[in-house]
Design an enzyme around this catalytic site. Structure first.
Site, mmCIF file in Angstrom:
data_model
loop_
_atom_site.group_PDB
_atom_site.id
_atom_site.type_symbol
_atom_site.label_atom_id
_atom_site.label_comp_id
_atom_site.label_asym_id
_atom_site.label_seq_id
_atom_site.Cartn_x
_atom_site.Cartn_y
_atom_site.Cartn_z
ATOM 1 N N LEU A 31 0.855 -1.193 0.000
ATOM 2 C CA LEU A 31 0.000 0.000 0.000
ATOM 3 C C LEU A 31 0.887 1.237 0.000
ATOM 4 C CD1 LEU A 31 -2.804 -0.790 2.640
ATOM 5 C CD2 LEU A 31 -3.034 -0.738 0.154
ATOM 6 N N ASP A 32 0.552 2.223 -0.826
ATOM 7 C CA ASP A 32 1.287 3.488 -0.828
ATOM 8 C C ASP A 32 1.173 4.149 0.548
ATOM 9 O OD1 ASP A 32 1.982 3.186 -3.482
ATOM 10 O OD2 ASP A 32 0.262 4.322 -4.227
ATOM 11 N N PRO A 33 2.141 4.999 0.913
ATOM 12 C CA PRO A 33 2.113 5.629 2.249
ATOM 13 C C PRO A 33 0.804 6.335 2.589
ATOM 14 C CG PRO A 33 4.232 5.994 1.210
ATOM 15 C CD PRO A 33 3.378 5.318 0.180
#
Length: 293
Positions: free
Chosen positions: A38-40
Site C-alpha cells: 500500500l502506498d504511504p
C-alpha cells in the site's frame, strides 16, 4: 516462534515496510512479511504473515482486492494522487452523474494499464519512482488487469473548478487505482487524480475486522494472541485435499504421493491442519512447501 496471519489496519503516513518493521518490534519476531503493498497515503487492509505463515503469503496475494476512495476531476498531479505537484488544470463547472457512471462502467472487465512513473515497478533493475525523482521518464510495459466493479458512491460535488465524488472498485492484483482515476478523467475529457484511497478487502480479510498497530501492541502486552489467524487462512484460495496419516509421513520426508485431483496446486490437509502445498508432477504430487514441520 509464533506463526499466523494478521489483518493489519495500516494508517496513513507509513509505508508497508514501515508497518512490518514496527510489527517486528511489537512481536519480537524477525520473520514477518506483507502481501500487497500500500502506498504511504493509502490506509486499510494490509495482510501480514508471521513465522511459518510467510511461506503461504504468495497464495494470498492472488485474491482480488476492494478499495474505496475519492476522485477529483479538474487537475492532474505528478504522482496521480493528492501528494504530487499539479501538472495540468482543466476547470470544470458542470458534470452529469449519468455520464460519469457510464464512463466508469466502461472500465469493468479486462483492461490494459501502464504503471505510473511514481510506482515500485522495476525497469532495468531500478524502481520507476527512482527515475521519476531524477526527472526521467522511461517506457513502461503494459499490464492486463481485471476490474470487477467500478462505481460512484456519492453525489458529485462541484467546487472551485473541480468535481469530487467517492467510488468503490473491486479489482485484480496489480491494478493501479491511481491510474484508473486518471484514465476516467481522460475519458470524460478532463485532468483528474485520485484524492483519497483505502483498501477495504484483500486476501479474504476485511476492514471491519482489521486491527491497528496500537491495538495489536496492547493485545501482546496483555498476553492475548487472538489477533493471529491460523496459517490455514492463508491457503483458503487453494483447492483443499485430505490425506491419510501414511501420506502425511511421506509428505514430511518430501516424497511424492498420489492425490485424486487435476489441479496444478493443492493444499494437503490432515484433519483441519494444513501439511503442505502440493504441486502436480505427472500423475502424482510433490511437496512444494512443507508447512507441518
Amino acid at each position: 516462534m509464533i506463526s499466523g496471519i494478521i489483518n493489519l489496519k495500516k494508517e496513513a503516513g507509513m509505508t508497508s515496510h514501515d508497518a512490518v518493521f514496527k510489527l517486528r518490534k511489537i512481536l519480537h519476531e524477525k520473520k514477518i512479511g506483507h502481501g500487497g503493498t500500500l502506498d504511504p497515503d493509502v490506509t486499510g487492509v494490509l495482510p501480514i504473515a508471521v513465522g511459518k505463515a510467510t511461506r503461504v503469503i504468495e497464495y494470498m496475494t492472488e485474491a482480488g482486492k476492494v478499495y474505496e476512495g475519492e476522485i477529483t476531476i479538474g487537475f492532474s498531479t505528478t504522482t496521480e494522487d493528492a501528494s504530487g505537484e499539479v501538472v495540468q488544470t482543466t476547470p470544470i463547472t458542470e458534470l452529469d452523474g449519468a455520464t460519469v457512471d457510464q464512463a466508469m462502467a466502461s472500465f469493468e472487465g479486462e483492461i490494459t494499464q501502464i504503471p505510473p512513473m511514481y510506482s515500485a515497478v522495476k525497469i532495468n533493475g531500478k524502481k520507476l519512482y527512482e527515475y521519476a525523482r531524477a526527472g526521467e521518464e522511461v517506457e513502461r510495459p503494459q499490464r492486463q488487469v481485471k476490474i470487477t466493479e467500478f462505481v460512484r458512491t456519492s453525489p458529485i460535488e462541484l467546487e472551485n473548478g473541480t468535481a469530487r465524488f467517492t467510488f468503490r472498485v473491486a479489482c485484480s492484483k496489480g491494478t493501479y487505482v491511481r491510474t484508473l482515476s486518471v484514465d476516467l478523467g481522460v475519458k470524460l475529457g478532463f485532468a483528474s487524480h485520485m484524492s483519497a484511497l483505502r483498501r477495504t478487502a484483500s486476501a479474504g480479510l476485511t476492514l471491519d475486522s482489521s486491527l491497528s498497530l496500537s491495538q495489536i501492541s496492547e493485545m501482546v502486552e496483555a498476553g492475548d494472541q487472538s489477533f493471529l489467524l491460523p496459517i490455514e487462512f492463508g491457503v483458503q484460495d487453494l483447492p483443499a485435499v485430505q490425506v491419510t496419516e501414511d501420506d502425511a509421513k511421506e509428505i514430511s520426508f518430501g516424497r511424492f504421493i498420489s492425490i485424486n485431483s487435476q489441479e496444478p496446486l493443492v493444499a494437503a490437509f490432515l484433519g483441519d491442519k494444513v501439511l503442505a502445498i502440493m504441486e502436480k508432477r505427472g500423475q502424482v504430487y510433490k511437496p512444494r512447501k512443507v508447512l507441518s514441520q
